[in-house]
Design a protein around this motif. Sequence first.
Motif, PDB file in Angstrom:
ATOM      1  N   LEU A  33      -8.775  43.341  56.006  1.00  0.00           N
ATOM      2  CA  LEU A  33      -9.285  44.110  54.872  1.00  0.00           C
ATOM      3  C   LEU A  33      -8.240  44.199  53.758  1.00  0.00           C
ATOM      4  CD1 LEU A  33     -11.509  45.764  53.557  1.00  0.00           C
ATOM      5  CD2 LEU A  33     -10.668  47.769  54.825  1.00  0.00           C
ATOM      6  N   ASP A  34      -6.970  44.374  54.108  1.00  0.00           N
ATOM      7  CA  ASP A  34      -5.908  44.377  53.098  1.00  0.00           C
ATOM      8  C   ASP A  34      -5.922  43.062  52.322  1.00  0.00           C
ATOM      9  OD1 ASP A  34      -4.934  46.924  53.846  1.00  0.00           O
ATOM     10  OD2 ASP A  34      -3.533  46.044  55.298  1.00  0.00           O
ATOM     11  N   GLY A  35      -6.077  41.952  53.024  1.00  0.00           N
ATOM     12  CA  GLY A  35      -6.117  40.643  52.371  1.00  0.00           C
ATOM     13  C   GLY A  35      -7.323  40.502  51.456  1.00  0.00           C
ATOM     14  N   LEU A  36      -8.484  40.962  51.906  1.00  0.00           N
ATOM     15  CA  LEU A  36      -9.682  40.893  51.081  1.00  0.00           C
ATOM     16  C   LEU A  36      -9.553  41.773  49.842  1.00  0.00           C
ATOM     17  CD1 LEU A  36     -12.370  40.951  53.902  1.00  0.00           C
ATOM     18  CD2 LEU A  36     -11.891  39.045  52.341  1.00  0.00           C
ATOM     19  N   ARG A  37      -8.985  42.943  50.009  1.00  0.00           N
ATOM     20  CA  ARG A  37      -8.783  43.834  48.851  1.00  0.00           C
ATOM     21  C   ARG A  37      -7.805  43.209  47.861  1.00  0.00           C
ATOM     22  NH1 ARG A  37      -6.770  49.052  50.617  1.00  0.00           N
ATOM     23  NH2 ARG A  37      -7.352  49.788  48.569  1.00  0.00           N
ATOM     24  N   TRP A  38      -6.785  42.494  48.366  1.00  0.00           N
ATOM     25  CA  TRP A  38      -5.840  41.811  47.485  1.00  0.00           C
ATOM     26  C   TRP A  38      -6.569  40.744  46.672  1.00  0.00           C
ATOM     27  CZ3 TRP A  38      -4.036  37.150  46.067  1.00  0.00           C
ATOM     28  CH2 TRP A  38      -2.844  37.116  45.331  1.00  0.00           C
ATOM     29  N   VAL A  39      -7.456  39.985  47.326  1.00  0.00           N
ATOM     30  CA  VAL A  39      -8.232  38.958  46.626  1.00  0.00           C
ATOM     31  C   VAL A  39      -9.058  39.599  45.513  1.00  0.00           C
ATOM     32  CG1 VAL A  39     -10.147  37.314  46.843  1.00  0.00           C
ATOM     33  CG2 VAL A  39      -8.293  37.313  48.540  1.00  0.00           C
ATOM     34  N   ARG A  40      -9.741  40.691  45.812  1.00  0.00           N
ATOM     35  CA  ARG A  40     -10.571  41.345  44.782  1.00  0.00           C
ATOM     36  C   ARG A  40      -9.734  41.879  43.639  1.00  0.00           C
ATOM     37  NH1 ARG A  40     -15.578  44.722  46.987  1.00  0.00           N
ATOM     38  NH2 ARG A  40     -14.362  46.436  46.183  1.00  0.00           N
ATOM     39  N   GLU A  41      -8.571  42.418  43.936  1.00  0.00           N
ATOM     40  CA  GLU A  41      -7.730  43.015  42.897  1.00  0.00           C
ATOM     41  C   GLU A  41      -7.016  41.968  42.042  1.00  0.00           C
ATOM     42  OE1 GLU A  41      -3.849  45.925  42.483  1.00  0.00           O
ATOM     43  OE2 GLU A  41      -5.126  46.106  44.258  1.00  0.00           O
ATOM     44  N   HIS A  42      -6.562  40.870  42.639  1.00  0.00           N
ATOM     45  CA  HIS A  42      -5.703  39.929  41.935  1.00  0.00           C
ATOM     46  C   HIS A  42      -6.350  38.596  41.570  1.00  0.00           C
ATOM     47  CE1 HIS A  42      -2.760  42.597  43.919  1.00  0.00           C
ATOM     48  NE2 HIS A  42      -2.134  42.450  42.771  1.00  0.00           N
ATOM     49  N   THR A  43      -7.421  38.213  42.235  1.00  0.00           N
ATOM     50  CA  THR A  43      -7.951  36.865  42.047  1.00  0.00           C
ATOM     51  C   THR A  43      -9.432  36.833  41.683  1.00  0.00           C
ATOM     52  OG1 THR A  43      -6.363  36.091  43.691  1.00  0.00           O
ATOM     53  CG2 THR A  43      -8.109  34.574  43.103  1.00  0.00           C
ATOM     54  N   ASP A  44     -10.272  37.523  42.433  1.00  0.00           N
ATOM     55  CA  ASP A  44     -11.720  37.419  42.240  1.00  0.00           C
ATOM     56  C   ASP A  44     -12.390  38.776  42.400  1.00  0.00           C
ATOM     57  OD1 ASP A  44     -14.407  36.841  42.201  1.00  0.00           O
ATOM     58  OD2 ASP A  44     -14.273  35.171  43.596  1.00  0.00           O
ATOM     59  N   PRO A  45     -12.528  39.523  41.298  1.00  0.00           N
ATOM     60  CA  PRO A  45     -13.143  40.845  41.389  1.00  0.00           C
ATOM     61  C   PRO A  45     -14.628  40.803  41.763  1.00  0.00           C
ATOM     62  CG  PRO A  45     -12.696  40.280  39.098  1.00  0.00           C
ATOM     63  CD  PRO A  45     -12.086  39.204  39.951  1.00  0.00           C
ATOM     64  N   GLY A  46     -15.230  39.619  41.746  1.00  0.00           N
ATOM     65  CA  GLY A  46     -16.638  39.498  42.109  1.00  0.00           C
ATOM     66  C   GLY A  46     -16.899  39.309  43.585  1.00  0.00           C
ATOM     67  N   LEU A  47     -15.849  39.246  44.403  1.00  0.00           N
ATOM     68  CA  LEU A  47     -16.025  39.081  45.848  1.00  0.00           C
ATOM     69  C   LEU A  47     -16.760  40.288  46.419  1.00  0.00           C
ATOM     70  CD1 LEU A  47     -15.450  37.683  48.574  1.00  0.00           C
ATOM     71  CD2 LEU A  47     -13.270  38.908  48.609  1.00  0.00           C
TER      72      LEU A  47
END
Length: 112
Positions: A33-47
């Motif tokens: 979940l930490d990794g997924l939240r990082w993706v949403r915050e830094h790379t793809d907010p549409g995830l």
Amino acid sequence: MSIAILSIHRGGPGEAPRRDVFEVPFEAGQSVLDGLRWVREHTDPGLAMRYACLNANACKECMMRLDGAVIYACTARLEAREMRLDPLPNKPLLRDLVTAIAPPDERPPDAA
């Protein structure tokens, strides 16, 4: 610095499914979940993903498949390798990693 590679199912009903791959900074002890939240915050907010609490394993909102096994993203550990994330099997897909998890009789009339 080590990285985790998240290969994530993308798309929704009626769309051709695809996979997007993200490199996430890795630190020991992080959850998926930490990794997924990082993706949403830094790379793809549409995830699209679902969660309601962190590291409690009580709400069951963050259930998904990791390398084919059903897990809770809040308690499964991120690893410095490629990790394949998919929505729950046998549940109606809403988008990306989000499925309809409530029983049909508990869903609002307009929900999948």
